[in-house]
Write an enzyme that holds these catalytic residues in place. Structure first.
Site, mmCIF file in Angstrom:
data_model
loop_
_atom_site.group_PDB
_atom_site.id
_atom_site.type_symbol
_atom_site.label_atom_id
_atom_site.label_comp_id
_atom_site.label_asym_id
_atom_site.label_seq_id
_atom_site.Cartn_x
_atom_site.Cartn_y
_atom_site.Cartn_z
ATOM 1 N N ARG A 183 34.776 -25.485 -13.732
ATOM 2 C CA ARG A 183 35.680 -24.366 -12.967
ATOM 3 C C ARG A 183 37.013 -24.977 -13.095
ATOM 4 O O ARG A 183 37.806 -25.037 -12.485
ATOM 5 C CB ARG A 183 35.429 -24.033 -11.803
ATOM 6 C CG ARG A 183 33.661 -23.331 -11.737
ATOM 7 C CD ARG A 183 34.042 -22.009 -10.307
ATOM 8 N NE ARG A 183 32.851 -21.351 -10.654
ATOM 9 C CZ ARG A 183 31.878 -21.856 -9.375
ATOM 10 N NH1 ARG A 183 32.485 -22.520 -8.649
ATOM 11 N NH2 ARG A 183 30.794 -21.243 -9.637
ATOM 12 N N LYS A 199 49.407 -23.114 -22.364
ATOM 13 C CA LYS A 199 48.766 -22.227 -22.836
ATOM 14 C C LYS A 199 47.255 -22.836 -23.960
ATOM 15 O O LYS A 199 47.439 -24.001 -24.127
ATOM 16 C CB LYS A 199 49.374 -21.185 -23.908
ATOM 17 C CG LYS A 199 50.238 -20.499 -23.175
ATOM 18 C CD LYS A 199 50.880 -19.212 -23.909
ATOM 19 C CE LYS A 199 52.167 -18.293 -23.538
ATOM 20 N NZ LYS A 199 52.665 -17.443 -24.588
ATOM 21 N N LYS A 253 61.904 -26.017 -23.451
ATOM 22 C CA LYS A 253 60.220 -25.473 -22.663
ATOM 23 C C LYS A 253 60.134 -25.935 -21.357
ATOM 24 O O LYS A 253 59.985 -24.630 -21.000
ATOM 25 C CB LYS A 253 59.383 -25.818 -23.856
ATOM 26 C CG LYS A 253 58.191 -25.382 -24.018
ATOM 27 C CD LYS A 253 57.276 -24.920 -24.891
ATOM 28 C CE LYS A 253 56.453 -23.958 -24.545
ATOM 29 N NZ LYS A 253 54.923 -24.003 -25.004
ATOM 30 N N ASN A 271 58.780 -16.942 -28.088
ATOM 31 C CA ASN A 271 57.507 -16.332 -29.200
ATOM 32 C C ASN A 271 58.171 -15.752 -30.400
ATOM 33 O O ASN A 271 58.954 -14.565 -31.002
ATOM 34 C CB ASN A 271 56.956 -14.574 -28.108
ATOM 35 C CG ASN A 271 55.555 -15.279 -28.092
ATOM 36 O OD1 ASN A 271 54.652 -15.545 -29.009
ATOM 37 N ND2 ASN A 271 55.365 -14.979 -26.961
ATOM 38 N N HIS A 306 57.354 -15.661 -33.547
ATOM 39 C CA HIS A 306 55.616 -15.266 -34.070
ATOM 40 C C HIS A 306 55.225 -14.117 -34.164
ATOM 41 O O HIS A 306 54.201 -13.648 -33.874
ATOM 42 C CB HIS A 306 54.914 -15.410 -32.360
ATOM 43 C CG HIS A 306 55.742 -17.055 -32.105
ATOM 44 N ND1 HIS A 306 56.850 -17.628 -32.197
ATOM 45 C CD2 HIS A 306 54.504 -18.305 -32.591
ATOM 46 C CE1 HIS A 306 57.004 -18.815 -32.226
ATOM 47 N NE2 HIS A 306 55.716 -19.464 -32.163
#
Ligand code: GLY
Length: 377
Positions: free
Chosen positions: A126, A148, A232, A250, A253
């Site tokens: 977990r 991500k 970032k 994005n 993207h």
């Protein structure tokens, strides 16, 4: 500060905050950098066949200097590794190797390894901790930072995953020396993206220094990677789970992922190459909608081409079987689609991107149809 004197970039996320170390020959210092995060001097390093051949000895020496024992898991190289099958295999290997929840799993490689290992770390027991040691320009400036993680499924790229922040990121500029020039250029598209989104001065710096950077100048590479990570880190700190401004990252993207899907996520069109074309399309579409001056898209395309990147549908490999409907079909799989409507990152100028919701799909279809017709002439 590391031995070669570089301050890390901080990603400020409360108790999930972490440092990004950017510098030359950091693999040799990896043990010292990782040690403060370790509960025991034992780690699992997950990498792919190519990185294992080219770089694992350097990392092993860096870990040995700090008496850290490691076991390695070597995955097949390539985008198809981001699959349920490889996730199952990796999770099983990590459990067999006795990984405990407080251990740090090391993702050592490019975006494929980082995304898969991050996702495995999110689900094993977990949630275990993990470190990103990115070895490609693309992963150093983008995918290793921000938490991500994902695998691909038949319906599209990165559609199954989790937000799971790493404990530390170590970006060794020296690792870029074994990267192919094409992979380096593909990563450079993501560097250009930061200038195009919100930093016109950085874009101008890249126009002046991009060629030398791609040619191998270590100091320029370090500056570019660090500045990209700073950009970032600031966006991720403000919007970790992409409920707002993180979507700016994005840029290019939505168009780009659609083109990658059409080329089967193959080597015919690398992710960074697709993003380069996607960014130019986004700028061109923006100008068409009266958002920004046409010259901005041309300036972006000129710089991408000068760097050896594709910058328009004309530059795509000839064997692509696509039309505007197929591109739109793939664009509608985008994670930013809401109630069936497209959200695109458009631009008022270089360094002035913005998120635009409810973009009319038919307008984008007409834009693409005209572009494709012009390509055939
Ligand atoms: N690569 C885009 C992001 O991390 O949000």
């Amino acid at each position: 500060m590391t031995e070669n004197g570089h301050d890390p970039v901080r990603v400020s996320l409360g108790e999930r905050s972490y440092d990004i170390h950017v510098g030359a020959r950091l693999l040799e210092q990896a043990g010292a950098l990782l040690s403060p995060a370790l509960h025991r001097s034992r780690i699992v390093v997950v990498t792919d066949e190519n990185v294992a051949d080219a770089q694992l000895d350097r990392l092993a020496a860096g870990l040995a200097r700090s008496d850290i024992e490691f076991r390695e898991v070597v995955l097949p190289a390539g985008e198809t590794t981001k699959s349920f099958a490889q996730l199952e295999r990796l999770v099983s290997d990590l459990i067999d190797l006795g990984v405990e929840r407080s251990d740090v799993i090391v993702a050592f490689g490019g975006g494929v390894v980082g995304d898969l290992v991050g996702f495995a770390a999110a689900v094993v027991r977990r949630g275990c901790r993990y470190a990103q040691i990115p070895t490609t320009l693309l992963s150093q400036v983008d995918s290793s930072v921000g938490g991500k993680t994902a695998i691909n499924v038949a319906q599209g790229k990165n559609l199954v995953g989790a937000f799971h922040q790493p404990t530390i990121v170590i970006a060794d500029i020296t690792a870029l020396e074994t990267l192919s020039p094409r992979q380096l250029r593909a990563g450079y598209a993501e560097v250009v993206k930061y200038g195009a989104i919100a930093d016109a001065a950085f874009f101008a710096w890249l126009e002046n220094n991009g060629a030398a950077l791609l040619g191998g100048d270590e100091a320029l590479r370090r500056i570019a990677v660090k500045r990209s990570c700073e950009a970032k880190a600031a966006i991720v700190a403000a919007d970790e789970r992409e409920s707002g401004e993180r979507a700016l990252l994005n840029l290019g993207h939505t168009f780009g992922h659609a083109l990658e899907a059409i080329y089967g996520y193959s080597d015919a069109l690398l992710h960074g190459e697709a993003v380069a074309i996607g960014m130019t399309l986004a700028f061109e579409y923006s100008a068409r909608q009266g958002l920004g001056p046409p010259g901005a898209g041309k300036r972006l395309a000129d710089h991408l081409r000068a760097a050896g990147l594709p910058a328009d549908l004309d530059d795509l490999p000839a064997d692509g079987d696509f039309n505007e409907d197929r591109i739109i079909e793939h664009m509608m799989q985008d994670k930013k689609v809401e109630s069936g409507a497209l959200t695109l990152i458009l631009a008022e100028d270089i360094g002035a991107a913005r998120i635009v919701k409810d973009v009319p799909v038919d307008q984008v279809r007409v834009f693409l149809k005209e572009k494709i017709a012009a390509r055939r002439r």
